[in-house]
Write an enzyme that holds these catalytic residues in place. Structure first.
Site, short mmCIF file in Angstrom:
data_model
loop_
_atom_site.label_atom_id
_atom_site.label_comp_id
_atom_site.label_asym_id
_atom_site.label_seq_id
_atom_site.Cartn_x
_atom_site.Cartn_y
_atom_site.Cartn_z
N THR A 177 64.14 7.98 29.77
CA THR A 177 63.74 7.83 28.37
C THR A 177 64.76 8.64 27.57
O THR A 177 64.70 9.86 27.55
CB THR A 177 62.33 8.41 28.10
OG1 THR A 177 61.91 9.13 29.26
CG2 THR A 177 61.34 7.36 27.73
N ARG A 228 67.66 11.59 46.75
CA ARG A 228 67.39 10.74 47.91
C ARG A 228 68.72 10.15 48.35
O ARG A 228 69.54 9.73 47.52
CB ARG A 228 66.41 9.61 47.56
CG ARG A 228 64.95 10.03 47.52
CD ARG A 228 64.39 10.42 48.89
NE ARG A 228 63.00 10.82 48.86
CZ ARG A 228 62.58 12.08 48.72
NH1 ARG A 228 63.46 13.07 48.58
NH2 ARG A 228 61.30 12.37 48.73
N GLU A 257 68.41 8.68 57.00
CA GLU A 257 68.04 9.94 57.67
C GLU A 257 67.29 9.67 58.96
O GLU A 257 66.47 8.77 58.99
CB GLU A 257 67.16 10.77 56.72
CG GLU A 257 67.97 11.36 55.61
CD GLU A 257 67.13 12.17 54.61
OE1 GLU A 257 66.06 12.68 54.97
OE2 GLU A 257 67.59 12.29 53.47
N HIS A 275 67.97 18.03 54.52
CA HIS A 275 66.85 17.75 53.62
C HIS A 275 65.92 18.97 53.49
O HIS A 275 64.74 18.91 53.82
CB HIS A 275 66.05 16.52 54.11
CG HIS A 275 65.26 15.84 53.02
ND1 HIS A 275 65.00 14.50 52.99
CD2 HIS A 275 64.68 16.35 51.90
CE1 HIS A 275 64.28 14.20 51.91
NE2 HIS A 275 64.08 15.32 51.24
C1 GLV Z 1 61.42 16.18 49.01
O1 GLV Z 1 62.39 15.53 49.26
C2 GLV Z 1 60.44 15.80 48.05
O2 GLV Z 1 60.50 14.67 47.54
O3 GLV Z 1 59.54 16.62 47.77
#
Ligand code: GLV
Ligand code: GLV
Length: 318
Positions: A177, A228, A257, A275
């Site tokens: 936005t 991601r 992953e 991650h």
């Molecule tokens: C970790 O990757 C989350 O989305 O909390």
């Protein structure tokens, strides 16, 4: 009510019990799709992790009594939200200041490690390559006066920006936005010395960083991804690094992953972490609290603050 937790997690799950039957997977690993269905069958509530893939078929296999899925993550791209909504199933996630701060801190750890070549230098020191001070050893890039491009200006992006003030960096950001200060992605890519990604993974953001967008980035710039993996086309990133267009990349998340392109892993100007951007004790405890709240609230007909599919509430399963 029966509640199934797909893996033992840090944080306090005791409050879930409160008259409920709480079953936690006995395996210290992600469940296979078959195991998840078998163990979760008959559950009213499911506490899932980001590596549990949950679509309509899984929801149906768990059964028509399934009312809530509490994902122990901020991201919820592992759950088919439209199919949950169709079935009247509430989905919650765990956005909170503790996670935003943890991810922002990790992002900065990666920015600094890249710009000052910390991982390469550490590796060289350990291997005995440091024979004495040299004027041109591991020269990095000073951040002062440089431009940080923040792609996605939600809770995490905003906290990354706040920390940039301390380094006297200029900020550019994109925002879904738009506001008076946001810019378009092309402008951000063209003008930033460091680009950091903080968008959720959706159909629009999948591979948004690809051959074309990488080519728009400044030569010698850096890319950081704590969002991601699939926001970046990893193959195109490898090519851009190999060509020397990007100076380096720091990645906490990967396209497939836990598999990582072997060429990426072999590059000295690439930093990888497994991650862990939200992996602090503080963040995990807050995440558990939110996941527990999402389940207990839904089961007691109170709309959870962290509901993802708000539109389901009036038509939810009871
Ligand atoms: C970790 O990757 C989350 O989305 O909390
Ligand atoms: C570096 O260590 C310096 O003293 O300049």
């Amino acid at each position: 009510m029966k509640i199934f937790v797909t893996r033992k997690i840090p944080g306090d799950l005791e409050p879930l019990k409160n008259g409920n039957e709480v079953i936690t997977s006995e395996f210290d690993r992600p469940l296979t799709a078959e195991e998840l269905i078998e163990k979760a069958k008959g559950a009213d509530g499911l506490l899932s992790l980001l590596n549990d893939k949950i679509d309509g078929d899984v929801m149906d296999a768990i059964g028509p009594q399934l009312k809530v899925i509490a994902n122990y993550a901020v991201g919820f791209d592992n759950i088919n939200i439209a199919e949950a909504t169709d079935r009247g199933i509430v989905v919650t996630n765990t956005p909170c200041v503790e996670v935003d701060e943890a991810v922002a801190e990790h992002t900065w750890a990666l920015v600094l490690s890249l710009s000052r070549r910390i991982v390469e230098a550490d590796e060289a020191t350990r291997r005995g390559a440091y024979k004495g001070w040299e004027p041109d050893m591991f020269l990095g890039m000073s951040l002062i006066g440089k431009t940080l491009g923040i792609v996605g200006f939600g809770g995490i992006g905003a906290m990354v920006a706040r920390r940039a003030e301390g380094y006297n960096m200029n900020i550019l950001y994109t925002k879904r936005t738009k506001d008076e200060k946001s810019v378009d992605l092309d402008t951000l890519l063209q003008q930033s010395d460091v680009v950091t990604l903080h968008v959720p993974l959706t159909d629009e953001t999948r591979h948004m960083i690809n051959k074309e967008s990488l080519a728009k980035m400044k030569k010698g710039s850096f890319l950081v991804n704590t969002a991601r993996g699939s926001v970046v086309d990893e193959h195109d990133l490898v090519n851009s690094l190999r060509d020397g267009h990007l100076a380096g990349a720091a990645l906490d998340v990967f396209d497939n992953e836990p598999n990582i392109d072997p060429e990426l892993i072999g590059m000295p100007n690439v930093i990888t972490t497994p991650h862990i951007a939200s992996a602090t004790h503080e963040a995990r405890e807050a995440m558990a609290k939110l996941a527990v709240g999402g389940i207990l609230d839904t089961l007691s007909s109170k709309e959870p603050v962290n509901i993802v599919n708000k539109e389901v509430w009036m038509n939810r399963r009871k």
